[in-house]
Write an enzyme that holds these catalytic residues in place. Structure first.
Site, PDB file in Angstrom:
ATOM      1  N   ARG A   1       0.863  -1.071   0.141  1.00  0.00           N
ATOM      2  CA  ARG A   1       0.000  -0.099  -0.121  1.00  0.00           C
ATOM      3  C   ARG A   1       0.691   1.314  -0.017  1.00  0.00           C
ATOM      4  O   ARG A   1       0.688   2.233   0.679  1.00  0.00           O
ATOM      5  CB  ARG A   1      -0.773  -0.092   1.230  1.00  0.00           C
ATOM      6  CG  ARG A   1      -2.025  -1.043   1.159  1.00  0.00           C
ATOM      7  CD  ARG A   1      -2.893  -1.341   0.036  1.00  0.00           C
ATOM      8  NE  ARG A   1      -3.591  -2.525   0.090  1.00  0.00           N
ATOM      9  CZ  ARG A   1      -3.263  -3.610  -0.497  1.00  0.00           C
ATOM     10  NH1 ARG A   1      -2.137  -3.620  -0.980  1.00  0.00           N
ATOM     11  NH2 ARG A   1      -3.955  -4.800  -0.324  1.00  0.00           N
TER      12      ARG A   1
ATOM     13  N   GLU B   1      -4.493   3.500   6.170  1.00  0.00           N
ATOM     14  CA  GLU B   1      -4.296   3.371   4.708  1.00  0.00           C
ATOM     15  C   GLU B   1      -4.991   4.560   3.823  1.00  0.00           C
ATOM     16  O   GLU B   1      -4.524   4.814   3.028  1.00  0.00           O
ATOM     17  CB  GLU B   1      -5.247   1.982   4.220  1.00  0.00           C
ATOM     18  CG  GLU B   1      -5.004   1.861   2.703  1.00  0.00           C
ATOM     19  CD  GLU B   1      -5.518   0.437   2.394  1.00  0.00           C
ATOM     20  OE1 GLU B   1      -6.126   0.362   1.188  1.00  0.00           O
ATOM     21  OE2 GLU B   1      -5.494  -0.500   3.254  1.00  0.00           O
TER      22      GLU B   1
ATOM     23  N   SER C   1     -11.008   0.161   2.951  1.00  0.00           N
ATOM     24  CA  SER C   1     -10.429  -0.341   4.020  1.00  0.00           C
ATOM     25  C   SER C   1      -9.535   0.945   4.670  1.00  0.00           C
ATOM     26  O   SER C   1      -8.749   1.529   3.947  1.00  0.00           O
ATOM     27  CB  SER C   1      -9.235  -1.479   3.950  1.00  0.00           C
ATOM     28  OG  SER C   1      -9.943  -2.592   3.046  1.00  0.00           O
TER      29      SER C   1
END
Length: 332
Positions: free
Chosen positions: A162, A328, A232
Site C-alpha cells: 500500500r 491506509e 479499508s
C-alpha cells in the site's frame, strides 16, 4: 482549462466531509497540467484522484490538481502479452471490465475497487492476492515542483505494501499508467474466500473470477453512495518474528501470513473485532457491521469526528495487543 476558486471539496471525497480549496484545477492534458503548475509556483499543491481513499479535516490553502486525462490505448502486442496505457482519470473498475471483456488477464482480482487509474499506483492497490504493481510497467507523470514530464519504470516507482514513491513524496502528478497483461488465463488459487466462491466451477474463466469478486465485495462492503466511506481504513500490520510470537500469546487464533524476508502479516479487521469494535458506532461515525476494517459515515460532514473514532480504535488495539494500526486512508 477552467481554474476555480474557493471550491467546496465535499463532492470530491468519498467520506463527504466539508472543506474548501483555495484554487482548484482539472487539467485534461500534460500541457495543461504543466501550465497550471507553472502558473501557481508558490502555492502548496495537492493531487486528488476520485477521492475514494482520502478525506479532509480542514480547508486547503493552496492549489488542488485533479487530473482529467482519459483514454485507453494499446501500445504493443505479442501472442502472449499486451501493453495498454490508460489515462489517469479513467474509472478503475471500468478499466478492469474492459480488460476482462477483451480477455486480458492480470487485474481481474482488483475488480470493484473504487478508484481511478491514476490513483492505483499511488496506493499500490491490492486485493485477493494481487497487487497492481505486479502488472505496471511504466507510470507517466509530471513533476509537481517543476512541471517537467517524467516517465518512471516499475522499479523507480518504489512499490511496497500500500505504498509507492508517489505516496511517500507527493512529488508527482500521474497522467497515465502502462500495464502489461496476459492474453491467456488459467485460474490459480491465491485467496481462500475467492476459491470458496468458485468451488463449484472446475476451471473458472476470467469473467467468472471477476463476477465472483464482485459478489464477494458487494456482500462485504458498503455502497459508498449510501454509506460514505473510504474502503479499508487501516493497513494490515506487518510483524517481526518477535511481534508475531507476542501476538500469538495474546490471540492464539489470530490469522498470520508469511510476508517474506522474516516478516509476517496479520489481519487488522480481526484485531479490530477482538478489540470490541465490530459494528460499533460513536455518534455519526462507526465501523461497518459486515466488515470492521471499514469506517463509515452515518451523517457527519466534519472530518474531525472520523479522526476521533480512528484514534479510539488505534488506542484500544494498541493497549490490548501491542500493535499500532496505520491508516491506509490519506487524511488532509
Amino acid at each position: 482549462m477552467t481554474i476555480r476558486y474557493n471550491v467546496q471539496l465535499q463532492p470530491y471525497n468519498s467520506f463527504r466531509t466539508k472543506a474548501s480549496a483555495k484554487i482548484f484545477g482539472e487539467p485534461q492534458s500534460v500541457e495543461e497540467l504543466s501550465e497550471i503548475i507553472r502558473t501557481f509556483p508558490a502555492e502548496e499543491k495537492l493531487v486528488l484522484g476520485n477521492g475514494f481513499n482520502s478525506f479532509f479535516t480542514k480547508d486547503f490553502d493552496g492549489l488542488i490538481i485533479k487530473p482529467s486525462m482519459q483514454g485507453i490505448h494499446i501500445l504493443s502486442e505479442t501472442d502472449r502479452h499486451i501493453e495498454i496505457e490508460a489515462g489517469a482519470a479513467e474509472d478503475w473498475d471500468r478499466f478492469v471490465a474492459y480488460c476482462v471483456e477483451n480477455g486480458y488477464a492480470g487485474i481481474e482480482n482488483l475488480s470493484l475497487i473504487p478508484s481511478s487509474v491514476g490513483a492505483s499506483p499511488v496506493q499500490n492497490i491490492g486485493a485477493y492476492g494481487t497487487e497492481v504493481m505486479d502488472v505496471i510497467t511504466k507510470v507517466k507523470t509530471v513533476e509537481l515542483q517543476t512541471g517537467h514530464y517524467r516517465e518512471l519504470s516499475n522499479d523507480e516507482c518504489g512499490f511496497g505494501y500500500r505504498d509507492s514513491i508517489f505516496k511517500r513524496t507527493g512529488g508527482y502528478v500521474i497522467t497515465s499508467v502502462v500495464f502489461r497483461l496476459d492474453k491467456s488465463f488459467q485460474y490459480k488459487e491465491k485467496y481462500i474466500d475467492l476459491s470458496r466462491e468458485l468451488e463449484a466451477i472446475p476451471s473458472p474463466t476470467l469473467t467468472q473470477v471477476r463476477d465472483a469478486i464482485i459478489r464477494i465485495r458487494t456482500r462485504k462492503l458498503p455502497d459508498h453512495t449510501q454509506l460514505p466511506n473510504a474502503g479499508s481504513f487501516f493497513k494490515n500490520p506487518i510483524l517481526t518474528g518477535v511481534e508475531k510470537e507476542h501476538l500469538l500469546q495474546k490471540l492464539p487464533d489470530v490469522p498470520i501470513y508469511n510476508a517474506g524476508e522474516g516478516q509476517f502479516k496479520t489481519s487488522a479487521a480481526f484485531l479490530i473485532d477482538k478489540a470490541g469494535y465490530k459494528g460499533k458506532r460513536r455518534g455519526m461515525v462507526g465501523t461497518y457491521a459486515h466488515h470492521s476494517l471499514i469506517i463509515v459515515n452515518y451523517g457527519t460532514d466534519k472530518g474531525e469526528e472520523i479522526i476521533h473514532f480512528m484514534k479510539e480504535i488505534q488506542q484500544d488495539v494498541r493497549q490490548q495487543f501491542g500493535l499500532m494500526l496505520e491508516p491506509e486512508v490519506r487524511i488532509y
